[in-house]
Design an enzyme around this catalytic site. Structure first.
Site, PDB file in Angstrom:
ATOM      1  N   LYS A   1       0.961  -1.168   0.036  1.00  0.00           N
ATOM      2  CA  LYS A   1       0.038  -0.117   0.079  1.00  0.00           C
ATOM      3  C   LYS A   1       0.868   1.046  -0.014  1.00  0.00           C
ATOM      4  O   LYS A   1       1.885   1.422   0.644  1.00  0.00           O
ATOM      5  CB  LYS A   1      -0.921   0.059   1.219  1.00  0.00           C
TER       6      LYS A   1
ATOM      7  N   SER B   1      -9.369  -1.040   7.600  1.00  0.00           N
ATOM      8  CA  SER B   1      -8.829  -0.773   6.195  1.00  0.00           C
ATOM      9  C   SER B   1      -8.214  -1.913   5.436  1.00  0.00           C
ATOM     10  O   SER B   1      -7.811  -1.857   4.507  1.00  0.00           O
ATOM     11  CB  SER B   1      -7.947   0.682   6.236  1.00  0.00           C
TER      12      SER B   1
ATOM     13  N   SER C   1      -9.451   1.199   3.219  1.00  0.00           N
ATOM     14  CA  SER C   1      -8.776   2.014   2.487  1.00  0.00           C
ATOM     15  C   SER C   1      -7.679   1.403   1.634  1.00  0.00           C
ATOM     16  O   SER C   1      -7.081   1.745   0.642  1.00  0.00           O
ATOM     17  CB  SER C   1      -7.897   3.146   2.946  1.00  0.00           C
TER      18      SER C   1
END
Lengths: 515, 533
Positions: free
Chosen positions: B96, B196, B172
């Site tokens: 990420k 997330s 996310s």
């Protein structure tokens, strides 16, 4: 306490364009010729930052002391606030902070916390400073500050916490340069109560604190290098009143003497302002040491909201009972207590005790000397104060650099007391031993410094002098006995200072008094 | 079948047995990225407009092709030299774009860091490298992880769900989940602050593990809510999640909040029998409870029946495997999870974003500025997206001195109560003595792109079932338990007490084995079929 010398004179106009001239001379002249109306007292509190002398910074492993280093050379991702970095507390900072708290009679909290103080400034790379807010390492505390009149004033400590320093902004025309070396340097911030009553007291407090920080080994407290900094909050009130009037905050005082001058100037300014019917506003003032003036930095009408909250990246700082006891146990005898002990235990004067305790290493040296010497404390004190201090000063040496250890100095004193060498030889020997880095007895032997104790040799020298100084001998015999001093000097000179002056005097007298 | 669809543990085995090279595996993965990912996300680029755009995954913000080839060659030469490159030898993974990688652009999905090249690597990235994994690229996310759909990224086009590219990936860690689901890397490192990792994993039909707070170092994770943030793996299998956790867990001297608790052998823990485990079900987790913004009344909405049924059916499997299912477990403070999160995460976020000022690094306005304030205002005004701005405003407001006791302190109390709820049900001497709690991961399956984005409160309620885990600091593991009628994945999560990751892995692994032959388990994201791979 300040006399308001302006009251029967035309008051100066209220200060519109705020530049305060130093009062100095003028006020003293006026006060002698005026009648006192209202008496005021100053109310002063100090905010002091002390840089702890740890190897590394508070939250990363960068070198803490960047004095003399080029800008931005002791930095890393952590202290420059790169995205994603985390602080890791330096245990030495916690321990030194706690030690200072203990020295200030502050309660060491078994559990204290770091908090974030949020504000924008380019030299604060994270946009928040990691500090301690409501649950700091130290709680309360005080210091009994000795006053000139022999009494003491208790200065309370309102806050005592550990925090990180910000970087340095250097202003150049049209540019700001940032040096992050100082980011993350460990500090203790101490805030006193409004307990100080004069500029001189404030200066004395700072001086004592500087000594204390060095004494317990937590800081070099060198103001020139920014390792100790302070701001002052100053207000005045009518003597006897207990109200706290609006205060101003003075910044940028780069030495204790400048601080004293700045505070004194501000006290006088406030008195003039109040006497002229004006009011004191909560300004932040900047001291200019070149012009000796204060100028307004900003109005401080509303307190900035720093939105403090607990630093989630750090756990509570925990010190268990055993650790806290250890900190208290490691606290050395503090300068005040030691001064008092020197006076009562060694029978020396308070001035001597003060000199000997101006520095912990010196004080320790003195006590070691006393131990190995074993003679009168007064004698040892005299040698340290009269000879050792001068030596240190002349050779620009620190005590731990000395060849002349307490043992070696004790040998010199003992040789003098045994009459092996005379006092002036002894005093010279202090210097020679240090310069040559040689054992004092060896020097005495090699250079033949031992006192002439052979009276026949001294007598021979005396005879020589008497024969070569007929005029002086005649004067002596005609009743001007004071001339004997000159004759003694001649003998001493011929003996290269090795003769015992007392023996010389006795022999000369005997020879001269013979017809 | 391309190697990029194999699980990580098999890839590592093949590479270590010299049956395939790390470089070959990497090239397979890069080929897959080219096939399915479309144009990579870019700042100030147009959103998905073309048919091609709408049919692609857009998981990446940066494909680190050369960097990856260099790593893969190194693995291969280690293998040739008879050295063991580690348990993840040659496994392609993505990170990420909230993790820093030395020498690589690390953006947090924000324009304000769009030119930021990190001078250091996150601990988890270093540990993946030490385990032999190969970084294929950085993947997209909500800006600074603020969201549950990955739509708020400044990097456009935003990720699309491989199971239906008209839908969001969740967030996310949406890029992570989408990449893993589409075979663009076997594993992805994500972060979980309010759900997330688990939320997008459930939307994209992958496994996702949020470890206990402190189990995995946060060093190098660009902070959102520092007291809540947890790095963790997303993977296509429970075994891969266990392998990855093994590689990244453990104390880190650079993170003062990392735990000193020893790291167990997760593969061994995962293989343990679940017979006799007490697994709870709580009604609190089968509904969404919120305060109506008009009436301030507490409103309760049951979650979709399809999700409820899938989770209960998973409970049935676990019961068949010998677990004791305990129903009606009370977790009365669950409903305060989102409001509490609103306060704590925003206060921390507003402080964490202060460092992005255009002075030291990152974006700086190109417009003229008269003074420092204007530099700050223009830089931050131009480079922060709407979500960070909302969160900063909210955070600054909530932490203002005059509200000190009203919001933040109360939120901390509510957080403590939420923690107590969990402590009570996991207490070995308590009334429930649970080993784990089984719940749906998200109240919905993947929703259409654009349908929720813009309503940040509604979006926040996507996290209601995951967020209490973060408040309590406990671990949570989501795994796929089926599909809804529209063919969208459904996830269930198991929660357990501190450091119970091994047990959670064993529950999910037992379920995975038990359902191996179920029809739904053989489904693949349509995007892979469309691309003929």
């Amino acid at each position: 306490m300040y006399n308001t010398q302006y009251s029967i004179r035309k008051p100066p106009p209220p200060i519109l364009d705020f530049v305060v001239k130093r009062m100095g001379q003028q006020s003293r002249l006026l006060s002698e010729s005026t009648v006192t109306m209202t008496k005021y007292e100053a109310v002063i509190g100090l905010e002091i930052h002390i840089q702890l002398n740890t190897e590394s910074k508070i939250f990363c492993s960068c070198k803490a002391d960047s004095w003399g280093d080029p800008p931005n050379t002791n930095i890393c991702p952590v202290c420059t606030g790169q995205p994603g970095v985390l602080p890791v507390p330096n245990q030495a900072v916690i321990e030194k902070g706690a030690l200072l708290a203990a020295a200030m009679n502050s309660r060491i909290r078994p559990e204290s916390y770091f908090d974030r103080k949020n504000y924008f400034y380019p030299d604060l790379p994270k946009g928040y400073q990691i500090t301690q807010y409501d649950l700091a390492i130290g709680q309360g505390g005080y210091l009994d500050l000795p006053l000139e009149d022999g009494g003491a004033r208790r200065i309370t400590i309102e806050k005592m916490h550990i925090e990180e320093d910000a970087g340095k902004t250097i202003h150049k025309p049209g540019r700001r340069l940032l040096d992050f070396n100082r980011c993350g340097v460990p500090l203790v911030e101490m805030v006193t109560g409004p307990d100080l009553r004069s500029a001189a007291e404030a200066a004395a407090f700072i001086r004592y604190l500087r000594k204390l920080a060095r004494w317990i080994g937590v800081s070099d407290a060198d103001m020139e290098k920014g390792k100790m900094r302070f701001d002052a909050n100053v207000s005045i009130r009518k003597e006897g009143s207990s109200v706290l009037n609006p205060k101003t905050e003075i910044k940028n005082m780069n030495s204790i003497e400048h601080g004293r001058e700045a505070i004194q100037t501000e006290i006088q300014r406030q008195i003039r302002e109040v006497e002229a019917g004006g009011t004191i506003e909560s300004w932040t003032l900047d001291w200019n040491e070149d012009t000796k003036t204060l100028s307004k930095m900003r109005s401080k009408e509303t307190e900035a909201d720093y939105r403090y909250f607990k630093e989630p990246d750090l756990l509570a700082v925990k010190l268990d009972q055993a650790q806290i006891q250890e900190i208290h146990a490691s606290l050395p005898e503090l300068p005040q207590a030691r001064e008092e002990r020197f006076i009562s235990e060694y029978g020396i004067t308070s001035k001597e005790a003060g000199l000997l305790n101006s520095d912990r290493a010196l004080s320790d040296y003195f006590e070691s000397l006393l131990e190995v010497y074993g003679g009168a404390p007064k004698t040892a004190a005299n040698w340290v104060i009269n000879d050792l201090l001068g030596l240190l000063n002349d050779l620009d040496l620190a005590l731990d650099e000395l060849y002349l250890t307490p043992e070696r100095l004790a040998e010199i004193i003992k040789m003098v007391e045994a009459g092996t060498i005379n006092t002036s030889t002894g005093r010279e020997l202090v210097r020679i031993a240090e310069e040559k880095k040689k054992e004092p007895p060896a020097i005495v032997e090699e250079e033949g410094l031992a006192q002439l104790t052979d009276n026949s040799a001294i007598e021979a020298l005396c005879q020589e002098v008497i024969q070569s100084s007929p005029d002086q001998v005649a004067q002596y015999r005609s009743g001007k006995q004071g001339v004997i001093g000159w004759l003694i000097g001649q003998v001493m000179s011929r003996s290269s200072g090795k003769a015992d002056p007392q023996a010389v005097r006795e022999i000369l007298q005997r020879l001269l008094d013979q017809p | 079948m391309s190697t990029c669809d194999l699980p990580a543990y098999q890839i590592a085995e093949l590479i270590r047995a010299k049956q395939v090279s790390a470089l070959e595996v990497l090239e397979d993965t890069l080929k897959r990225v080219k096939q399915v990912d479309g144009r990579p996300g870019e700042v100030d680029a147009p959103a998905a407009e073309t048919v091609e755009d709408r049919a692609a995954v857009h998981a990446f913000t940066l494909v680190t092709e050369d960097y990856a080839r260099q790593q893969a060659r190194q693995i291969d030469s280690q293998i040739q030299a008879g050295e063991d490159p580690g348990p993840l030898a040659g496994v392609p993974y993505t990170a990420k774009d909230i993790f820093t990688v030395r020498g690589i652009r690390s953006t947090a999905g924000s324009k304000i860091l769009s030119n930021y090249i990190s001078p250091y690597s996150a601990t988890v990235v270093e540990r993946m490298q030490e385990a032999g994994a190969v970084l294929v690229g950085k993947v997209n996310l909500d800006e600074f992880t603020y969201g549950s759909s990955s739509e708020s990224s400044a990097y456009k086009p935003v990720p699309r769900n491989p199971w239906d590219t008209s839908r969001v990936t969740g967030g996310s860690s949406g890029g992570s989940a989408a990449a893993v689901a589409a075979g663009e890397g076997a594993i992805s490192l994500g972060t979980d602050t309010g759900g997330s990792i688990r939320h997008p994993a459930s939307f994209c039909g992958t496994v996702g593990l949020k470890p206990t707070y402190g189990r995995v170092s946060r060093y190098g994770l660009i902070a959102f809510g520092s007291s809540l943030d947890c790095p963790g793996p997303l993977a296509r299998s429970v075994t891969d999640a266990a392998l990855t956790l093994q590689a990244i867990a453990g104390q880190d001297p650079r993170d003062a909040t990392s735990a000193t608790v020893p790291v167990p052998d997760y593969l061994a823990e995962m293989a343990k029998d679940i017979r006799g485990l007490r697994i709870g079900l709580s009604e609190e987790f089968f509904r969404v409870t919120y305060f109506d913004s008009e009436s301030m009344e507490l409103v309760e909405n049951p979650i979709d029946d399809q999700i409820r049924d899938a989770v209960l059916s998973a409970a049935g499997f676990l019961a068949q495997l010998g677990a004791d299912i305990v129903t009606d477990v009370p977790l009365p403070h669950t409903k305060y999870g989102v409001p509490t999160y609103f306060v704590i995460s925003r206060v921390e976020a507003s402080s964490n974003l202060l460092r992005y000022d255009g002075v030291k690094y990152g974006y700086r306005t190109s417009a003229p500025f008269a003074d420092l304030r204007e530099l700050y205002r223009k830089t931050r005004g131009e480079a922060f997206g709407v979500e960070p701005k909302l969160r900063m405003l909210m955070g600054v407001y909530l932490s203002a001195a005059q509200f000190d006791k009203g919001y933040y302190q109360r939120a901390l109390k509510a957080r403590a109560l939420i923690r107590q709820d969990f402590e009570a049900i996991f207490d070995p001497q308590g009334d429930y003595r649970l080993d784990a709690l089984l719940t749906p991961t998200a109240p919905t399956t993947a929703f259409p792109i654009g349908s929720v984005y813009g309503d940040s409160v509604l979006m926040q309620y996507s996290d209601q079932l995951t967020v209490t885990t973060n408040h309590a600091g406990i671990p949570g593991l989501t795994f796929p338990v089926g599909f809804d009628r529209e063919g969208l994945p459904i996830g269930a999560q198991v929660l357990g007490p501190d450091y119970s990751e091994g047990r959670l892995l064993s529950v999910a692994r037992a379920y995975e084995l038990a359902t191996e032959n179920e029809d739904w388990r053989s489904r693949r994201p349509p995007i892979l079929a469309d691309n003929g791979s």
